[in-house]
Write a protein that holds these residues in place. Structure first.
Motif, mmCIF file in Angstrom:
data_model
loop_
_atom_site.group_PDB
_atom_site.id
_atom_site.type_symbol
_atom_site.label_atom_id
_atom_site.label_comp_id
_atom_site.label_asym_id
_atom_site.label_seq_id
_atom_site.Cartn_x
_atom_site.Cartn_y
_atom_site.Cartn_z
ATOM 1 N N LEU A 132 0.841 -1.200 0.000
ATOM 2 C CA LEU A 132 0.000 0.000 0.000
ATOM 3 C C LEU A 132 0.876 1.249 0.000
ATOM 4 C CD1 LEU A 132 -2.714 -0.997 2.646
ATOM 5 C CD2 LEU A 132 -2.837 -1.181 0.154
ATOM 6 N N ARG A 133 0.596 2.145 -0.923
ATOM 7 C CA ARG A 133 1.358 3.395 -1.030
ATOM 8 C C ARG A 133 0.417 4.587 -0.843
ATOM 9 N NH1 ARG A 133 6.473 2.567 -3.514
ATOM 10 N NH2 ARG A 133 6.951 0.329 -3.274
ATOM 11 N N PRO A 134 0.602 5.390 0.210
ATOM 12 C CA PRO A 134 -0.276 6.540 0.441
ATOM 13 C C PRO A 134 -0.064 7.622 -0.598
ATOM 14 C CG PRO A 134 1.522 6.537 2.017
ATOM 15 C CD PRO A 134 1.619 5.245 1.270
ATOM 16 N N SER A 190 6.985 11.600 -1.163
ATOM 17 C CA SER A 190 6.551 10.425 -0.421
ATOM 18 C C SER A 190 7.652 9.369 -0.463
ATOM 19 C CB SER A 190 5.285 9.859 -1.066
ATOM 20 O OG SER A 190 5.615 9.306 -2.340
ATOM 21 N N PRO A 211 5.871 5.885 7.435
ATOM 22 C CA PRO A 211 4.801 6.883 7.272
ATOM 23 C C PRO A 211 5.367 8.292 7.322
ATOM 24 C CG PRO A 211 4.816 6.084 9.522
ATOM 25 C CD PRO A 211 5.903 5.329 8.799
ATOM 26 N N ASP A 232 4.305 11.985 8.047
ATOM 27 C CA ASP A 232 3.240 12.375 7.116
ATOM 28 C C ASP A 232 1.914 12.638 7.840
ATOM 29 O OD1 ASP A 232 2.219 9.881 7.703
ATOM 30 O OD2 ASP A 232 2.401 9.077 5.684
ATOM 31 N N ARG A 268 -1.432 14.176 4.021
ATOM 32 C CA ARG A 268 -1.608 12.787 3.577
ATOM 33 C C ARG A 268 -3.049 12.572 3.149
ATOM 34 N NH1 ARG A 268 0.493 7.164 6.215
ATOM 35 N NH2 ARG A 268 -0.968 5.764 5.202
ATOM 36 N N SER A 269 -3.219 11.972 1.975
ATOM 37 C CA SER A 269 -4.555 11.668 1.480
ATOM 38 C C SER A 269 -5.149 10.503 2.258
ATOM 39 C CB SER A 269 -4.489 11.306 -0.015
ATOM 40 O OG SER A 269 -5.718 10.772 -0.470
ATOM 41 N N HIS A 271 -6.542 8.177 0.753
ATOM 42 C CA HIS A 271 -6.493 7.050 -0.172
ATOM 43 C C HIS A 271 -5.072 6.538 -0.365
ATOM 44 C CE1 HIS A 271 -10.626 7.932 -1.095
ATOM 45 N NE2 HIS A 271 -10.322 9.151 -1.506
ATOM 46 N N CYS A 272 -4.969 5.228 -0.551
ATOM 47 C CA CYS A 272 -3.700 4.574 -0.870
ATOM 48 C C CYS A 272 -3.833 3.851 -2.204
ATOM 49 C CB CYS A 272 -3.314 3.560 0.204
ATOM 50 S SG CYS A 272 -2.869 4.257 1.800
#
Length: 298
Positions: A132-134, A190, A211, A232, A268-269, A271-272
């Motif tokens: 998973l990548r934020p 990121s 993070p 983040d 930070r969003s 969504h990932c």
């Protein structure tokens, strides 16, 4: 064979060539992958712009929104730029993505094209590793109003024009003043983007599990102004104090021309992006291969 991913979308390069279409070799590659997936028991669709650019019109064509709503898997064929573009758009749907590399570097499109027939079948059966990548959520504020906003997977970059001098940027982290920085620009990257422009500007590489972000000045006036790693969980604000032709870019895709007093807010969003890698995938093995490090002993 029974696939865990029944409905697979193929996504190719978004930008057509100068001739107005993706090259014949890319079209043949996509068609070959589509046929292979069908033999694995998958229902195959082509992303609409990819279908238009390749002429692969004998497969169902879906918009990105339809892919997010209806497909179990997105299979991206191209380079990291292709993956960045579709990753930002599909993140809110949680659609997992697999990358087959037809580009040059391939940090996130990590399956070599000549190995996909051996690599994909076990992944389609559920034998894979999830990564998973934020995303970064960023906006430009002007006189208290949002005038531009975008998502980024790699980085947000504030920099000067090609013929302009240095810019001066006021940097705040978590509402606390850090410094006024005079430089050619500033990168907020990121972990995914830490191996991109940030790395070229002297920033450190961040493991994807961290993070955090890295704040990297571009050619700073003060040599003691060095890259710094941040959590983040805090918002970063960058205000344009002085400089000409200042702009902000988000994954080098979207550009916004900036005025003095404009503030770029980075957080930070929610969504990932979901990447799937072959079983046994290793981030350090990727670095060894892509950066040509000495392998040493296995």
């Amino acid at each position: 064979m029974t696939s865990n991913f029944r409905h697979v979308a193929l996504i190719g390069k978004y930008q057509a060539s100068s001739a107005g279409a993706i090259g014949e070799s890319s079209r043949q590659a996509l068609d070959g992958i589509a046929r292979f997936l069908q033999h694995q028991g998958c229902s195959v669709a082509i992303e609409a712009e990819t279908a238009s650019n390749t002429g692969l019109l004998h497969y169902p064509s879906l918009t990105v929104e339809d892919i997010g709503a209806r497909c179990d898997l997105g299979l991206v064929v191209g380079g990291d730029g292709t993956m960045l573009g579709i990753g930002r758009r599909l993140a809110r749907f949680g659609t997992p993505l697999v990358g087959i590399n037809q580009g040059r570097l391939g940090f996130i499109t990590d399956i070599p094209f000549d190995t996909y027939q051996a690599t994909l079948p076990p992944m389609l059966e559920g034998d894979y590793e999830e990564d998973l990548r934020p995303l970064i959520q960023a906006c430009v504020m002007r006189a208290g109003q949002v005038v531009f906003e975008a998502l980024a997977m790699n980085d947000v970059v504030v920099n000067r024009g090609a013929t302009a001098g240095m810019v001066e940027l006021r940097v705040e982290v978590g509402g606390r003043f850090v410094a006024n920085q005079r430089a050619d620009g500033l990168i907020i990257a990121s972990p995914t983007g830490s191996t991109a422009y940030s790395l070229s500007a002297g920033g450190p590489m961040l493991h994807p599990s961290i993070p955090g972000w890295v704040l990297v000045p571009i050619a700073p006036h003060t040599l003691s102004n060095r890259p710094i790693v941040l959590s983040d969980a805090t918002e970063v604000a960058v205000e344009v104090v002085s400089g000409r032709d200042v702009s902000a870019s988000f994954d080098m895709q979207s550009l916004a021309s900036l005025l003095h007093g404009d503030r770029i807010l980075v957080s930070r969003s929610a969504h990932c992006v979901r990447f799937l890698h072959p079983q046994g995938w290793n981030y350090f093995a990727t670095l060894r291969k892509k950066l040509r490090w000495n392998d040493g002993d296995p």
